[in-house]
Design an enzyme around this catalytic site. Structure first.
Site, PDB file in Angstrom:
ATOM      1  CG  HIS A 257      15.340  -9.204   9.677  1.00 17.12           C
ATOM      2  ND1 HIS A 257      14.988  -8.036   9.048  1.00 17.12           N
ATOM      3  CD2 HIS A 257      14.504 -10.154   9.176  1.00 17.12           C
ATOM      4  CE1 HIS A 257      13.986  -8.260   8.208  1.00 17.12           C
ATOM      5  NE2 HIS A 257      13.669  -9.541   8.262  1.00 17.12           N
TER       6      HIS A 257
ATOM      7  CB  THR B   2      35.189 -11.103   5.830  1.00 19.59           C
ATOM      8  OG1 THR B   2      36.049 -12.251   5.975  1.00 19.59           O
ATOM      9  CG2 THR B   2      33.777 -11.576   5.521  1.00 19.59           C
TER      10      THR B   2
END
Length: 408
Positions: free
Chosen positions: A379, A327
């Site tokens: 994560h 993006t």
């Protein structure tokens, strides 16, 4: 009598919103002719009539939410008044096809007599029906004569429906004039719910780095004219970033994965989503098999997808899947941001604006065009070593763009 039913649109789409009726009760409709436009959370589609005849009744109003399989209109036998159809096809199209959304609000025609026609947006027509107001009695502000919601709200000749009493301390937003209430489109509602879901269901972190864009900009400046002459497409920055991302994904495969229950699914393909801003919200069309495409093919692919996105002509197939997303907030001047993960993907790269800053080069301070980049990642799948290593590799490849082009 034939029923008009909301067709199967895609596996993940179960409902839509009536954006605009293209036929009204009493209108003649041919077999295969478009009768209604539906807005879904991804694209707009037009639904056809499977039978020829006359529209006998509409079972849902513009703005209503309807489910796949729901009957929304009926077509009976006979002939009625013909209305212009937006379709010029001579053969029957599929039951649902992507359509173009105009940049202004869609307009519909309210007929009060054979000679008098009032142009109004679907939202204005719906509000006028609720308030019992004749559209022909409204004086629109629009110099072109279009009646909009504001005109209907400001029209005081018909009593508004009674509302539930507000608490004594509350101030009416309509009377106060300091607020404008705007209903979120289905696409915006979906974007909002999915972004919230990602934030709540992932352990998202963001790591940052900065890229010296000197060499990329110099190479692009030297090659852009010949590149355009050879390929009939302009050489931009997105192809460099896409190729660098693909190379880094090959070295760090967990960044190109997703979670499926108790399993981590590593994708062995490189379908890169390129986020594109449109009036209806952010969409992410996919550059398929980016690892197999050269710079020119990637630039051409991105250009075509971006144009389809701006023209609201993206199909569901253009946005399905994807293993990683890029993006670019820099096109709007963003210096730094933390992009949010896209769907089930575990990584997204955020590009930002190029800004000249003083940088230590050896023992000297030089002014260099620098770009901050951000990698947001889940994560649960990706540890700090992989996330930092991935972003560092992207940086190194972009700071040596000749090697990137030669190895592609």
């Amino acid at each position: 009598m034939a029923d008009i039913i909301v067709p199967e649109l895609a596996e993940s789409i179960t409902e839509g919103t009536i954006a605009q009726w293209l036929k009204q009760p009493g209108d003649t409709v041919e077999k295969g002719e478009f009768i209604v436009e539906l807005e879904t959370d991804k694209v707009n589609v037009e639904v056809i009539s499977e039978e020829a005849g006359v529209v006998s009744e509409l079972l849902a109003a513009e703005g209503d939410t309807v489910q796949v399989g729901q009957v929304i209109a009926r077509v009976g036998e006979g002939s009625g008044s013909a209305t212009p159809s937006p379709s010029t096809e001579t053969e029957a199209p599929p039951a649902a096809a992507p359509v173009e959304e105009t940049k202004s609000a869609p307009v519909a025609v309210e007929t009060t007599s054979e000679q008098e026609r009032t142009i109004a947006s679907p939202a204005a027509r719906k509000l006028a029906r609720e308030k019992g107001i004749n559209l022909s009695e409204i004086s629109p502000v629009d110099p072109m004569g279009r009646v909009r919601v504001q005109d209907v709200s400001a029209h005081g000749t018909a009593p508004a429906p009674k509302a539930a009493p507000a608490p004594a301390a509350a101030v009416s937003q309509e009377d106060d004039g300091r607020f404008t209430r705007e209903k979120m489109s289905r696409r915006r509602q979906t974007i909002a719910s999915r972004l919230l879901e990602v934030r709540q269901s992932t352990a998202m972190l963001t790591t940052f780095n900065e890229i010296d864009m000197t060499n990329v900009m110099a190479l692009r400046s030297r090659k852009k004219d010949k590149f355009f002459d050879d390929h009939d497409v302009r050489l931009g920055f997105m192809s460099f970033f896409t190729k660098a991302v693909v190379a880094a994904l090959k070295k760090y495969p967990y960044v190109n994965s997703q979670i499926d229950g108790d399993y981590i699914v590593k994708n062995n393909f490189y379908d890169i989503g390129i986020a594109v801003s449109t009036e209806g919200g952010l969409v992410v069309p996919i550059v398929r098999d980016a690892d197999r495409k050269n710079f020119a093919e990637i630039e051409d692919n991105i250009g075509q997808l971006a144009k389809k996105a701006r023209d609201n002509k993206l199909a569901l197939s253009d946005m399905a899947g994807g293993s990683f997303t890029i993006t670019n907030g820099g096109v709007f001047g963003s210096l730094l941001s933390t992009p949010i993960l896209n769907g089930t993907q575990v990584g997204i790269l955020g590009m930002h604006t190029i800004q000249k800053r003083p940088i230590a080069v050896g023992d000297e301070i030089q002014i260099r065009p620098m770009m901050y980049v951000a990698l947001s990642y889940d994560h649960r799948v990706i540890d700090g070593k992989d996330s930092v290593g991935f972003l560092k590799m992207v940086k190194e490849l972009l700071e040596s763009p000749e090697d990137l082009m030669l190895n592609s």
